[in-house]
Design an enzyme around this catalytic site. Structure first.
Site, PDB file in Angstrom:
ATOM      1  N   ASP A   9       0.877  -1.159   0.000  1.00 28.28           N
ATOM      2  CA  ASP A   9       0.000   0.000   0.000  1.00 28.28           C
ATOM      3  C   ASP A   9       0.929   1.228   0.000  1.00 28.28           C
ATOM      4  O   ASP A   9       2.130   1.097   0.308  1.00 28.28           O
ATOM      5  CB  ASP A   9      -0.866  -0.038   1.266  1.00 28.28           C
ATOM      6  N   ASP A  11      -0.055   5.084   0.919  1.00 28.47           N
ATOM      7  CA  ASP A  11      -0.277   6.086   1.969  1.00 28.47           C
ATOM      8  C   ASP A  11      -0.227   5.439   3.353  1.00 28.47           C
ATOM      9  O   ASP A  11      -1.016   4.543   3.650  1.00 28.47           O
ATOM     10  CB  ASP A  11      -1.658   6.726   1.786  1.00 28.47           C
ATOM     11  N   LYS A  45      -9.009   5.347   6.071  1.00 28.41           N
ATOM     12  CA  LYS A  45      -7.720   4.871   5.553  1.00 28.41           C
ATOM     13  C   LYS A  45      -7.940   3.736   4.560  1.00 28.41           C
ATOM     14  O   LYS A  45      -8.691   2.802   4.849  1.00 28.41           O
ATOM     15  CB  LYS A  45      -6.819   4.409   6.696  1.00 28.41           C
ATOM     16  N   SER A 114      -2.574   0.544  -4.348  1.00 32.96           N
ATOM     17  CA  SER A 114      -3.063   1.711  -3.607  1.00 32.96           C
ATOM     18  C   SER A 114      -4.408   2.192  -4.141  1.00 32.96           C
ATOM     19  O   SER A 114      -4.669   2.116  -5.338  1.00 32.96           O
ATOM     20  CB  SER A 114      -2.039   2.845  -3.754  1.00 32.96           C
ATOM     21  N   ALA A 115      -5.221   2.727  -3.245  1.00 30.57           N
ATOM     22  CA  ALA A 115      -6.507   3.295  -3.655  1.00 30.57           C
ATOM     23  C   ALA A 115      -6.336   4.692  -4.257  1.00 30.57           C
ATOM     24  O   ALA A 115      -7.268   5.254  -4.827  1.00 30.57           O
ATOM     25  CB  ALA A 115      -7.435   3.384  -2.443  1.00 30.57           C
ATOM     26  N   LYS A 145     -11.060  -0.878  -1.475  1.00 30.14           N
ATOM     27  CA  LYS A 145     -10.800  -1.767  -0.341  1.00 30.14           C
ATOM     28  C   LYS A 145     -11.928  -1.565   0.667  1.00 30.14           C
ATOM     29  O   LYS A 145     -12.363  -0.435   0.816  1.00 30.14           O
ATOM     30  CB  LYS A 145      -9.462  -1.419   0.319  1.00 30.14           C
ATOM     31  N   GLU A 169       0.084  -3.278   4.664  1.00 30.13           N
ATOM     32  CA  GLU A 169      -1.066  -2.361   4.777  1.00 30.13           C
ATOM     33  C   GLU A 169      -1.119  -1.661   6.127  1.00 30.13           C
ATOM     34  O   GLU A 169      -0.805  -2.259   7.147  1.00 30.13           O
ATOM     35  CB  GLU A 169      -2.360  -3.169   4.647  1.00 30.13           C
ATOM     36  N   ASP A 170      -1.575  -0.399   6.139  1.00 27.62           N
ATOM     37  CA  ASP A 170      -1.749   0.317   7.413  1.00 27.62           C
ATOM     38  C   ASP A 170      -3.232   0.510   7.741  1.00 27.62           C
ATOM     39  O   ASP A 170      -3.549   1.140   8.744  1.00 27.62           O
ATOM     40  CB  ASP A 170      -1.075   1.697   7.363  1.00 27.62           C
TER      41      ASP A 170
HETATM   42  C1  BG6 Z   1      -5.683   5.723   0.146  1.00 24.18           C
HETATM   43  C2  BG6 Z   1      -5.711   6.553   1.410  1.00 24.18           C
HETATM   44  O1  BG6 Z   1      -4.403   5.211  -0.046  1.00 24.18           O
HETATM   45  O2  BG6 Z   1      -6.039   6.509  -0.982  1.00 24.18           O
HETATM   46  C3  BG6 Z   1      -7.047   7.245   1.564  1.00 24.18           C
HETATM   47  O3  BG6 Z   1      -5.476   5.708   2.524  1.00 24.18           O
HETATM   48  C4  BG6 Z   1      -7.360   8.043   0.313  1.00 24.18           C
HETATM   49  O4  BG6 Z   1      -6.992   8.091   2.701  1.00 24.18           O
HETATM   50  C5  BG6 Z   1      -7.321   7.134  -0.909  1.00 24.18           C
HETATM   51  O5  BG6 Z   1      -8.656   8.649   0.404  1.00 24.18           O
HETATM   52  C6  BG6 Z   1      -7.592   7.866  -2.216  1.00 24.18           C
HETATM   53  O6  BG6 Z   1      -6.535   8.750  -2.454  1.00 24.18           O
HETATM   54  P1  BG6 Z   1      -6.547   9.954  -3.488  1.00 24.18           P
HETATM   55  O7  BG6 Z   1      -5.113  10.419  -3.491  1.00 24.18           O
HETATM   56  O8  BG6 Z   1      -6.966   9.383  -4.804  1.00 24.18           O
HETATM   57  O9  BG6 Z   1      -7.516  10.951  -2.976  1.00 24.18           O
HETATM   58 MG    MG Z   2      -2.711   3.196   3.563  1.00 22.02          MG
END
Ligand code: BG6
Ligand code: MG
Length: 218
Positions: A9, A11, A45, A114-115, A145, A169-170
């Protein structure tokens, strides 16, 4: 050869951007008169931007039009990006680089799962893009997720079985996603919050490289 998939992951695992997401959401929440605490933030998160806003609006029992939502999503992202302007290598969390180096040296499959839709620029700014054989981010998936889609795509693209895949993952949602995918989940952070993980480390400095070696040999 023992090639496994190591899916990271971004962030809160590789970089400490979780704090910036929190600050940006807190601004929106306070603008809307919603109390938004670090405990509430745990639920955000790993969750997509769109879903995060919905969770905040649910907290405040606020019904909003799509036009309003789009405006807040735009504002949140602009604010978030303003924290990243000067981002560089120094923002990589302690202990992450030795693990990436070790995996690279041992020819393991390294992926990002990552999301975030901002994942690539962050990897570029911090100078670690080259470590990742595969990148799956918020632009590639339609299910957030705890849906396992992001990790399933990553393992598939690496050509490695789910059972041979390890996820760092956190977030609660991310640990659940890894578990649902049939992968080994490794929580980075608070043991109480991440109690569903197969392994938990406070941060990467608590992770001995022998642990990584044992995963490769599994
Ligand atoms: C995740 C974060 O990695 O990405 C979330 O943990 C965040 O907090 C999500 O909302 C979406 O990120 P972004 O950068 O597309 O707004
Ligand atoms: Mg994260």
């Amino acid at each position: 050869m023992n090639k496994k998939a190591f899916i990271f992951d971004l962030d809160g695992v590789i970089v400490d951007t979780a704090k910036y997401h929190f600050l940006a959401w807190q601004k929106i929440a306070s603008q809307l008169g919603i109390e938004f605490t670090p405990e509430h933030n745990e639920k955000l998160k790993g969750v997509s931007r769109v879903r995060s806003l919905d969770i905040i609006l649910e907290l405040g029992n606020i019904d909003a039009s799509q036009v309003e939502k789009d405006q807040w999503l735009k504002q949140k992202n602009e604010d978030y990006l303003s924290y990243l302007v000067n981002m560089d290598y120094s923002e990589i969390l302690p202990g992450v680089m030795p693990v990436l180096e070790y995996l690279k040296e041992h020819n393991q499959g390294i992926a990002l799962g990552s999301a975030s839709k901002n994942a690539r620029p962050i990897l570029e700014k911090t100078g670690i893009l080259r470590y990742f054989e595969v990148i799956i981010d918020g632009n590639d998936v339609s299910n957030a997720k705890p849906d396992p889609e992001v990790f399933l795509q990553a393992a598939q693209k690496l050509g490695i079985e789910n059972a041979q895949s390890f996820v760092f993952e956190d977030s609660e949602a991310g640990i659940q996603a890894a578990n649902i995918a049939g992968m080994t989940s490794i929580g980075i952070g608070d043991a109480q919050i991440l109690h569903e993980a197969n392994y938990i480390f406070r941060d990467f400095t608590f992770m001995d490289l022998h642990f990584i070696e044992s995963l490769i040999k599994k």
